[in-house]
Design an enzyme around this catalytic site. Sequence first.
Site, PDB file in Angstrom:
ATOM      1  N   THR A 137      -7.169 -16.054  -7.671  1.00 63.64           N
ATOM      2  CA  THR A 137      -7.951 -15.829  -8.902  1.00 63.64           C
ATOM      3  C   THR A 137      -8.740 -16.874  -9.351  1.00 63.64           C
ATOM      4  OG1 THR A 137      -6.276 -14.091  -9.565  1.00 63.64           O
ATOM      5  CG2 THR A 137      -7.384 -14.709 -11.343  1.00 63.64           C
ATOM      6  N   GLY A 178      -0.237 -17.418  -5.798  1.00 65.21           N
ATOM      7  CA  GLY A 178       0.139 -16.919  -7.055  1.00 65.21           C
ATOM      8  C   GLY A 178      -0.168 -17.907  -8.109  1.00 65.21           C
ATOM      9  N   CYS A 233       0.693  -1.270   0.080  1.00 64.03           N
ATOM     10  CA  CYS A 233      -0.137   0.031   0.045  1.00 64.03           C
ATOM     11  C   CYS A 233       0.888   1.242   0.025  1.00 64.03           C
ATOM     12  CB  CYS A 233      -0.895   0.087   1.540  1.00 64.03           C
ATOM     13  SG  CYS A 233      -2.113  -1.239   1.413  1.00 64.03           S
ATOM     14  N   ILE A 291       2.809 -14.444  -3.074  1.00 64.90           N
ATOM     15  CA  ILE A 291       3.128 -13.017  -3.346  1.00 64.90           C
ATOM     16  C   ILE A 291       2.102 -12.198  -3.456  1.00 64.90           C
ATOM     17  CG2 ILE A 291       5.546 -13.631  -4.337  1.00 64.90           C
ATOM     18  CD1 ILE A 291       4.192 -13.365  -7.092  1.00 64.90           C
ATOM     19  N   ASN A 292       2.010 -10.930  -3.349  1.00 61.49           N
ATOM     20  CA  ASN A 292       0.992  -9.838  -4.005  1.00 61.49           C
ATOM     21  C   ASN A 292       1.019  -9.986  -5.294  1.00 61.49           C
ATOM     22  OD1 ASN A 292      -1.004  -8.229  -3.797  1.00 61.49           O
ATOM     23  ND2 ASN A 292      -0.511  -7.438  -1.777  1.00 61.49           N
ATOM     24  N   GLY A 320      -2.983 -14.735 -10.973  1.00 62.95           N
ATOM     25  CA  GLY A 320      -3.292 -15.835 -12.128  1.00 62.95           C
ATOM     26  C   GLY A 320      -2.188 -16.693 -12.550  1.00 62.95           C
TER      27      GLY A 320
HETATM   28  C1  LIG Z   1      -9.279  -8.639  -7.598  1.00 61.51           C
HETATM   29  C2  LIG Z   1      -8.303  -8.934  -6.796  1.00 61.51           C
HETATM   30  C3  LIG Z   1      -8.140  -8.504  -5.452  1.00 61.51           C
HETATM   31  C4  LIG Z   1      -7.256  -8.511  -4.512  1.00 61.51           C
HETATM   32  N1  LIG Z   1      -7.134  -8.053  -3.314  1.00 61.51           N
HETATM   33  C5  LIG Z   1      -6.264  -7.932  -2.474  1.00 61.51           C
HETATM   34  C6  LIG Z   1      -6.159  -7.371  -1.128  1.00 61.51           C
HETATM   35  O1  LIG Z   1      -7.235  -6.873  -0.911  1.00 61.51           O
HETATM   36  N2  LIG Z   1      -5.141  -7.700  -0.315  1.00 61.51           N
HETATM   37  C7  LIG Z   1      -3.970  -8.264  -0.611  1.00 61.51           C
HETATM   38  O2  LIG Z   1      -3.197  -8.497   0.224  1.00 61.51           O
HETATM   39  N3  LIG Z   1      -4.100  -8.979  -1.866  1.00 61.51           N
HETATM   40  C8  LIG Z   1      -5.000  -8.936  -2.615  1.00 61.51           C
HETATM   41  N4  LIG Z   1      -5.031  -9.495  -3.928  1.00 61.51           N
HETATM   42  C9  LIG Z   1      -3.935 -10.494  -4.031  1.00 61.51           C
HETATM   43  C10 LIG Z   1      -4.189 -12.045  -3.934  1.00 61.51           C
HETATM   44  O3  LIG Z   1      -4.509 -12.043  -2.635  1.00 61.51           O
HETATM   45  C11 LIG Z   1      -3.002 -12.602  -4.314  1.00 61.51           C
HETATM   46  O4  LIG Z   1      -1.817 -12.379  -3.726  1.00 61.51           O
HETATM   47  C12 LIG Z   1      -2.605 -12.562  -5.812  1.00 61.51           C
HETATM   48  O5  LIG Z   1      -3.648 -12.545  -6.426  1.00 61.51           O
HETATM   49  C13 LIG Z   1      -1.887 -13.730  -6.388  1.00 61.51           C
HETATM   50  O6  LIG Z   1      -2.638 -14.845  -6.096  1.00 61.51           O
HETATM   51  P1  LIG Z   1      -3.484 -15.586  -7.474  1.00 61.51           P
HETATM   52  O7  LIG Z   1      -2.676 -15.756  -8.530  1.00 61.51           O
HETATM   53  O8  LIG Z   1      -3.930 -16.795  -6.738  1.00 61.51           O
HETATM   54  O9  LIG Z   1      -4.541 -14.606  -7.395  1.00 61.51           O
HETATM   55  C14 LIG Z   1      -6.058  -9.474  -4.820  1.00 61.51           C
HETATM   56  C15 LIG Z   1      -6.151 -10.116  -5.981  1.00 61.51           C
HETATM   57  C16 LIG Z   1      -7.147  -9.822  -6.998  1.00 61.51           C
HETATM   58  C17 LIG Z   1      -7.271 -10.653  -8.274  1.00 61.51           C
END
Ligand SMILES: Cc1cc2nc3c(=O)[nH]c(=O)nc-3n(C[C@H](O)[C@H](O)[C@H](O)COP(=O)(O)O)c2cc1C
Lengths: 350, 285
Positions: free
Chosen positions: A285, A262, A146, A209-210, A235
Amino acid sequence: MTELTVRKTEAAFTRPDVDLTTQLGSVTFPNPVFTASGCAAAGQELDQFFDVSQLGGIVTKSIMLAPRSGRATPRMAETPSGMLNSIGLQGPGIDAFLDKDLAWLAQRGARAVVSIAGGSVEDYAKLAAKLRGAKGLAMIEVNISCPNVEDRGQVFACDPGASAAVVQAVKRSAPTGVPVFAKLSPDVTDITEIAKACVDAGADGLSLINTLLGLVIDTDTMRPALGGITGGLSGPAIRPVAVRAVWQVRQALPDIPILGMGGIRTGLDALEFVLAGANAVSVGTTVFGDPRAPIRVLDELAVALAERGFSSVAEAVGLAHRPPEIRLPEGPDPVGDTLGDPAHDDEEQL
Amino acid sequence: MPVQVQGEVLSIRRVGAYFAMTVVAPGMAELTRPGHFVAVQVGGPESSMLLRRAFAIYDVKERGVYGGTVEFIFSVHGKGTAWLARRRPQDKLDLVGPLGKPFRLPAERVTATLVGGGYGSAPLLPLASLLRERGCRVDFVLGAGDQHRLFGQLDAKRIATSIEVTTDDGSSGRRGRVSDVLPELLDRTQSDVVYACGPMAMLRAVTEICSSRGIPCQVAVEESMACGIGVCMTCVLPVIGDDGKTRMLRSCVEGPVFLGDRVRWSDVGTIPEDVVGSITAQAGH
Ligand SMILES: Cc1cc2nc3c(=O)[nH]c(=O)nc-3n(C[C@H](O)[C@H](O)[C@H](O)COP(=O)(O)O)c2cc1C
Ligand SMILES: Cc1cc2nc3c(=O)[nH]c(=O)nc-3n(C[C@H](O)[C@H](O)[C@H](O)COP(=O)(O)OP(=O)(O)OC[C@H]3O[C@@H](n4cnc5c(N)ncnc54)[C@H](O)[C@@H]3O)c2cc1C
Ligand code: FES
C-alpha cells in the site's frame, strides 16, 4: 549486492556494504525487498520512478485464467493509516499476462514472482501449468484468499484442507526449480495450522499476510462505502497483526522461507519483519502514496542493518526470537555499535 | 512520463470558495499539457492519510524566479484538502505528475465550446489559450452551485469569443445548469468540438447533448483514486473501445480525459454484464 541503485536525479547515496542476498527456496534473490501483489501491477508503471530490476523481485497482481472485470466502484476507502480495497482481481487473464506483462518483466531483467488466483483447485493447477517455460519467472505466489466456487464460496485460505489441496495441485503442475509460496490470510483462528498444512502439501515458503476483511460505512450516504460492501484492509494499520503472524509462523516452522508484508513504510518496518522471521518483505500500500517506496525501503533497510552491525540480512532473520540471555552490548548508544561483527570498526561506520 | 518532486509552496490564495495553490516543482511544468493532473501527498511524512489527492493542473510556468511552478485549484472536501488549505509559502509538498492523458487538440482550426462545472474550469482555461493560439474559436459555458463556486470567469472572458454563466441559485448569470444553455449555444456557434470538465452528472448531460448533435466531445472525469499512477485498479469505469467492447478502464492512466460517447454513463459504478471479463460472462467456467 553492493552496486548503487540511485537514480540519476537523486543525490548520491552509497548503500552500506551489507550482504542483502536472500534465499527463498531454491532461488537466491539479490536483495530482500519485493513489491506486493496488486500494489505494483506488473512493474511497468513503477519503472517510471525507479529501475524495477533493482528490487529483489516484482510480485505481480494475482492473475486468473480468464480476463476479469473485478468489482463495482467505489473500490477503495481510506482509513486511519490504511485503506480498504475491493478490486475483485481485475486482470487480463493468464494468456495476455504472459504475452505482455511477464514478457516485459523478463526483457527488463526483473525477477517476476507471479501471483496466481483461482476459483477451484483445477484453476490453480492450470495456471501453474501455463507458467512452465515462462521466461523471467523466478517464483510463484499462490493467492489462496479466494472463494472456492466448488465449496459455496468458502475461502481456501481459511481451511487447511482446501489450502493444502491448492498447494499440492500447483506443485504438481508448476515448472520445476521455481519455488511455490502460499500466501496466507490473517483472518483465521490459528495461522500456523494453515501454514503447516501448506508446507506439508509441498509449499516451498509462505507469504504473510494478505489483507484483513473490513467494512467502512459512509455516514453521508449511510451505506457501505465500497461497491463490494466489504474489502481488504492494508497499510500500516495492520502491521502489528502481520508481524505477529510472521512471528508465530517462524516459531512453528523454523526453517520455512517467509516473505513478510503488511504496512511496511520504512526500512525499520522492514527490519521488524526480518527480526520476526521474514527472509524477505513486500512493500504494498505504501507505493500508492510514494511510488519510489520499495527502493527507498531497500536503501533504508541496508542502512538499518549496517547501523546494527549486521554484515548480512540473513544474520538478522528471526533474531527477535533469540533467548533473553543474549543481550545487546551495553553502552549509551546501541545504534551504530557493532554487534558481534569484527569486520566493522568504528571508522567504517556510516 | 511523470516525475516525483519534493516541491515547495510558493503561494496559496483564496479564490471565491476555492484555494489556488502554486508549488515550485522543477521538471513538471515542461511535461504538462491541459487535462493532466497532479497527485499530492497530504499530512506530511508520518501522516495517517496514506493516499495522494488528485487535482487537475491549472497553470504551469516553466521558468520563473523560483524555477518551474505548477498551480491547481481546490475546494476543501475532507481531511486531506483541509490540511492542504493550511499550507503556507515555503512548506514542503511532495507531488507526482503530470499524470493521465491530456485533452487531445484538433488538427484544424475549429470552433470549440468548453464547458466547466465548479473547479472543473481549471484545466479548461489553459486549454482555451492553447486552442486560441492555434487559431480556434473558443466559447465558454461555466456553471456552478453559486457565484462563489464559479472559477475563472474573468480569464474565460478574456480568452473566449463568448461566455455563458449559469448558477443553480441564480446568484450569477442565468439560474439553472450548463445543460440548459448548451444546446442553443452549440447551434448558434456551430461548434465542431466540445471539451468538458466537472461533476459526473454534468459530463453525462453534456455528452448526451453533443451525441444528439453528432458533435465529438472530450470529458475529464473524476473517479476516486488510490494511486493515480495505474497500479491499483481502483479508478475504473466502463468505457467502450474501438472494437466496440466495453472494458473497465483506469481513469488515472487511460483517462481522465475520455471521449464522452465512449463512457457508459448509466453503468458507471457497476460492472455491466457485457463488459470484458464480467463475472456473469464467466459463469460458465
Ligand atoms: C489495492 C490492493 C490490491 C491487492 N491485490 C492483491 C492481489 O491481487 N493478490 C494478493 O495476493 N494480494 C493483494 N493485495 C494484498 C497485498 O499484496 C498485501 O498482502 C497487503 O496489502 C498487505 O500489505 P501492505 O499493507 O503493504 O499493502 C492487494 C492489496 C491492495 C491494497
Ligand atoms: C483526476 C482528478 C482531478 C481532480 N481535480 C480536482 C481539482 O482540480 N480541484 C479539486 O478541488 N478537486 C479535484 N479532484 C477531487 C479531489 O481529488 C478530492 O476532492 C480530494 O481527493 C478529497 O480529499 P480529502 O482528503 O479532502 O477528502 P476525503 O473524503 O477525506 O478523502 C478520502 C479519500 O477519498 C479520495 N477522494 C475523495 N473524494 C474524491 C474525489 N472527488 N475524487 C477523487 N478522489 C476522492 C481521496 O483521494 C482520499 O484518498 C480531482 C479528482 C480527480 C480524480
Ligand atoms: S488510481 Fe490506481 S490505477 Fe488508477
